[in-house]
Design a protein around this motif. Structure first.
Motif, PDB file in Angstrom:
ATOM      1  N   ALA A 125     -27.164  28.134 -26.979  1.00 43.13           N
ATOM      2  CA  ALA A 125     -26.173  27.091 -26.662  1.00 43.13           C
ATOM      3  C   ALA A 125     -24.908  27.721 -26.086  1.00 43.13           C
ATOM      4  CB  ALA A 125     -25.840  26.286 -27.915  1.00 43.13           C
ATOM      5  N   LYS A 126     -24.504  28.842 -26.660  1.00 46.55           N
ATOM      6  CA  LYS A 126     -23.315  29.546 -26.165  1.00 46.55           C
ATOM      7  C   LYS A 126     -23.534  30.053 -24.742  1.00 46.55           C
ATOM      8  CE  LYS A 126     -20.442  33.464 -27.582  1.00 46.55           C
ATOM      9  NZ  LYS A 126     -20.316  34.515 -28.591  1.00 46.55           N
ATOM     10  N   ILE A 127     -24.716  30.633 -24.492  1.00 42.56           N
ATOM     11  CA  ILE A 127     -25.040  31.141 -23.153  1.00 42.56           C
ATOM     12  C   ILE A 127     -25.128  29.991 -22.153  1.00 42.56           C
ATOM     13  CG2 ILE A 127     -26.866  32.242 -21.789  1.00 42.56           C
ATOM     14  CD1 ILE A 127     -27.374  34.021 -24.266  1.00 42.56           C
ATOM     15  N   ASN A 128     -25.745  28.876 -22.549  1.00 44.36           N
ATOM     16  CA  ASN A 128     -25.827  27.721 -21.651  1.00 44.36           C
ATOM     17  C   ASN A 128     -24.439  27.181 -21.327  1.00 44.36           C
ATOM     18  OD1 ASN A 128     -28.593  27.882 -21.533  1.00 44.36           O
ATOM     19  ND2 ASN A 128     -28.934  26.356 -23.127  1.00 44.36           N
ATOM     20  N   GLY A 129     -23.540  27.185 -22.320  1.00 44.11           N
ATOM     21  CA  GLY A 129     -22.158  26.762 -22.074  1.00 44.11           C
ATOM     22  C   GLY A 129     -21.462  27.691 -21.085  1.00 44.11           C
ATOM     23  N   GLN A 130     -21.672  29.000 -21.256  1.00 39.74           N
ATOM     24  CA  GLN A 130     -21.094  29.966 -20.325  1.00 39.74           C
ATOM     25  C   GLN A 130     -21.676  29.793 -18.926  1.00 39.74           C
ATOM     26  OE1 GLN A 130     -21.896  33.739 -22.157  1.00 39.74           O
ATOM     27  NE2 GLN A 130     -20.123  33.628 -23.513  1.00 39.74           N
ATOM     28  N   GLU A 131     -22.970  29.498 -18.862  1.00 41.37           N
ATOM     29  CA  GLU A 131     -23.617  29.290 -17.568  1.00 41.37           C
ATOM     30  C   GLU A 131     -23.030  28.064 -16.862  1.00 41.37           C
ATOM     31  OE1 GLU A 131     -28.133  28.825 -15.744  1.00 41.37           O
ATOM     32  OE2 GLU A 131     -27.801  28.528 -17.869  1.00 41.37           O
ATOM     33  N   GLN A 132     -22.835  26.971 -17.614  1.00 41.65           N
ATOM     34  CA  GLN A 132     -22.252  25.775 -17.020  1.00 41.65           C
ATOM     35  C   GLN A 132     -20.814  26.028 -16.573  1.00 41.65           C
ATOM     36  OE1 GLN A 132     -22.719  22.782 -20.022  1.00 41.65           O
ATOM     37  NE2 GLN A 132     -24.885  22.445 -19.578  1.00 41.65           N
ATOM     38  N   GLU A 133     -20.053  26.770 -17.380  1.00 44.31           N
ATOM     39  CA  GLU A 133     -18.683  27.100 -17.007  1.00 44.31           C
ATOM     40  C   GLU A 133     -18.659  27.977 -15.753  1.00 44.31           C
ATOM     41  OE1 GLU A 133     -14.895  29.531 -18.855  1.00 44.31           O
ATOM     42  OE2 GLU A 133     -16.386  28.692 -20.212  1.00 44.31           O
ATOM     43  N   SER A 134     -19.575  28.943 -15.690  1.00 50.06           N
ATOM     44  CA  SER A 134     -19.654  29.802 -14.506  1.00 50.06           C
ATOM     45  C   SER A 134     -20.051  29.000 -13.274  1.00 50.06           C
ATOM     46  CB  SER A 134     -20.664  30.924 -14.739  1.00 50.06           C
ATOM     47  OG  SER A 134     -20.242  31.769 -15.765  1.00 50.06           O
ATOM     48  N   ASN A 135     -20.983  28.080 -13.426  1.00 47.40           N
ATOM     49  CA  ASN A 135     -21.380  27.225 -12.299  1.00 47.40           C
ATOM     50  C   ASN A 135     -20.209  26.364 -11.829  1.00 47.40           C
ATOM     51  OD1 ASN A 135     -23.959  28.235 -12.306  1.00 47.40           O
ATOM     52  ND2 ASN A 135     -24.818  26.572 -13.512  1.00 47.40           N
ATOM     53  N   LYS A 136     -19.434  25.842 -12.790  1.00 49.45           N
ATOM     54  CA  LYS A 136     -18.270  25.035 -12.435  1.00 49.45           C
ATOM     55  C   LYS A 136     -17.231  25.897 -11.714  1.00 49.45           C
ATOM     56  CE  LYS A 136     -14.506  22.798 -14.645  1.00 49.45           C
ATOM     57  NZ  LYS A 136     -13.712  23.712 -15.332  1.00 49.45           N
ATOM     58  N   ASN A 137     -16.990  27.099 -12.231  1.00 54.79           N
ATOM     59  CA  ASN A 137     -16.029  28.004 -11.582  1.00 54.79           C
ATOM     60  C   ASN A 137     -16.501  28.372 -10.181  1.00 54.79           C
ATOM     61  OD1 ASN A 137     -14.448  27.974 -13.848  1.00 54.79           O
ATOM     62  ND2 ASN A 137     -15.187  29.921 -14.635  1.00 54.79           N
ATOM     63  N   ALA A 138     -17.803  28.598 -10.020  1.00 60.10           N
ATOM     64  CA  ALA A 138     -18.346  28.940  -8.704  1.00 60.10           C
ATOM     65  C   ALA A 138     -18.197  27.762  -7.744  1.00 60.10           C
ATOM     66  CB  ALA A 138     -19.807  29.347  -8.824  1.00 60.10           C
ATOM     67  N   ALA A 139     -18.450  26.548  -8.220  1.00 56.44           N
ATOM     68  CA  ALA A 139     -18.298  25.368  -7.360  1.00 56.44           C
ATOM     69  C   ALA A 139     -16.833  25.182  -6.956  1.00 56.44           C
ATOM     70  CB  ALA A 139     -18.810  24.122  -8.076  1.00 56.44           C
ATOM     71  N   ASP A 140     -15.906  25.393  -7.907  1.00 55.00           N
ATOM     72  CA  ASP A 140     -14.476  25.304  -7.577  1.00 55.00           C
ATOM     73  C   ASP A 140     -14.089  26.367  -6.560  1.00 55.00           C
ATOM     74  OD1 ASP A 140     -14.290  23.247  -9.382  1.00 55.00           O
ATOM     75  OD2 ASP A 140     -13.388  24.458 -10.976  1.00 55.00           O
ATOM     76  N   TYR A 141     -14.616  27.572  -6.735  1.00 59.85           N
ATOM     77  CA  TYR A 141     -14.310  28.658  -5.803  1.00 59.85           C
ATOM     78  C   TYR A 141     -14.853  28.337  -4.406  1.00 59.85           C
ATOM     79  CZ  TYR A 141     -13.967  33.303  -3.792  1.00 59.85           C
ATOM     80  OH  TYR A 141     -13.684  34.347  -2.963  1.00 59.85           O
ATOM     81  N   ILE A 142     -16.043  27.761  -4.361  1.00 64.95           N
ATOM     82  CA  ILE A 142     -16.635  27.392  -3.063  1.00 64.95           C
ATOM     83  C   ILE A 142     -15.777  26.335  -2.376  1.00 64.95           C
ATOM     84  CG2 ILE A 142     -18.611  26.211  -2.012  1.00 64.95           C
ATOM     85  CD1 ILE A 142     -20.375  27.705  -4.072  1.00 64.95           C
ATOM     86  N   GLN A 143     -15.318  25.339  -3.134  1.00 66.03           N
ATOM     87  CA  GLN A 143     -14.460  24.299  -2.545  1.00 66.03           C
ATOM     88  C   GLN A 143     -13.156  24.899  -2.031  1.00 66.03           C
ATOM     89  OE1 GLN A 143     -15.222  21.204  -1.818  1.00 66.03           O
ATOM     90  NE2 GLN A 143     -17.259  21.545  -2.633  1.00 66.03           N
ATOM     91  N   ALA A 144     -12.543  25.783  -2.827  1.00 61.24           N
ATOM     92  CA  ALA A 144     -11.294  26.423  -2.393  1.00 61.24           C
ATOM     93  C   ALA A 144     -11.541  27.304  -1.164  1.00 61.24           C
ATOM     94  CB  ALA A 144     -10.714  27.257  -3.538  1.00 61.24           C
ATOM     95  N   SER A 145     -12.689  27.967  -1.130  1.00 57.78           N
ATOM     96  CA  SER A 145     -13.027  28.807   0.020  1.00 57.78           C
ATOM     97  C   SER A 145     -13.218  27.959   1.273  1.00 57.78           C
ATOM     98  CB  SER A 145     -14.305  29.607  -0.253  1.00 57.78           C
ATOM     99  OG  SER A 145     -14.091  30.529  -1.290  1.00 57.78           O
ATOM    100  N   LYS A 146     -13.841  26.806   1.135  1.00 60.35           N
ATOM    101  CA  LYS A 146     -14.018  25.921   2.288  1.00 60.35           C
ATOM    102  C   LYS A 146     -12.663  25.442   2.813  1.00 60.35           C
ATOM    103  CE  LYS A 146     -18.684  24.316   1.265  1.00 60.35           C
ATOM    104  NZ  LYS A 146     -19.525  23.187   0.859  1.00 60.35           N
ATOM    105  N   ALA A 147     -11.741  25.159   1.895  1.00 61.06           N
ATOM    106  CA  ALA A 147     -10.397  24.743   2.321  1.00 61.06           C
ATOM    107  C   ALA A 147      -9.696  25.891   3.047  1.00 61.06           C
ATOM    108  CB  ALA A 147      -9.578  24.293   1.111  1.00 61.06           C
ATOM    109  N   ARG A 148      -9.813  27.115   2.520  1.00 60.42           N
ATOM    110  CA  ARG A 148      -9.210  28.277   3.190  1.00 60.42           C
ATOM    111  C   ARG A 148      -9.849  28.516   4.550  1.00 60.42           C
ATOM    112  NH1 ARG A 148      -9.698  30.529  -1.945  1.00 60.42           N
ATOM    113  NH2 ARG A 148     -11.485  31.756  -1.274  1.00 60.42           N
TER     114      ARG A 148
END
Length: 188
Positions: free
Chosen positions: A115-138
């Motif tokens: 459960a802890k690893i799955n939570g970290q995976e979801q958080e990492s996926n969310k961070n990656a999606a946010d980074y991708i959106q910010a990269s597209k804006a840049r």
């Protein structure tokens, strides 16, 4: 293809130190726990040349452990209590051991980390999606700047007024700073 488990299908991703490695899982028959098998080809591609010997040692040890586990039977051989009753001199001792052995239950470890690893995976996926959106804006901002540079007068043909118009941050403030270099000394 893993020689011990040739029919494995990819099922999920696992994070391993610095790199993403494809992991596969297969449940053994009966009560045996699920065994995770590593895709060694994908792992080998990510190993730097100076760590190749360490990787080969790890793979050799892992293959030896996998082979040993595969060679073991699913259920241990039953104990022949009658043989021990005939061999042990003290009466009732084997019966006592048999009762204690029958009452013995070994608890299986509880999975507290998935459960802890799955939570970290979801958080990492969310961070990656946010980074991708910010990269597209840049990227969009940089493309606008690139278009500005493509449509600009070449530097060798620019006047000082053209330079001040194209790059307002370089404009000299002659009213506030009447003497050359027309900027505060701290900004030089």
């Amino acid at each position: 293809m893993n020689p011990v488990f040739p029919l494995l299908r990819p099922s999920r991703f696992c994070l391993c130190s610095r790199d993403l490695i494809f992991c596969r899982s297969r449940a053994m028959a009966g009560r045996r726990a699920a065994i995770k098998a590593i895709d060694w080809l994908a792992f080998a591609e990510r190993v730097p040349p100076n760590q190749r010997a360490i990787f080969n040692n790890l793979k050799t040890r892992s293959d030896a452990v996998s082979a040993k586990l595969a060679s073991l039977p699913e259920k241990p051989a039953p104990i022949d209590w009658n043989y021990y009753r005939q061999t042990v001199a003290k009466a009732g001792m084997v019966d006592e051991f048999e009762k204690k052995f029958a009452a013995l239950t070994v608890p299986e470890p509880v999975d507290t980390q998935t459960a802890k690893i799955n939570g970290q995976e979801q958080e990492s996926n969310k961070n990656a999606a946010d980074y991708i959106q910010a990269s597209k804006a840049r990227i969009a901002q940089y493309e606008k700047e690139l278009e500005k540079f493509k449509n600009m007068i070449p530097f060798d043909q620019m006047t000082v007024e053209d330079l001040s118009h194209a790059f307002p941050e370089t404009k000299l403030d002659k009213e506030k700073h009447p003497y050359w270099p027309h900027k505060p000394i701290a900004d030089l």
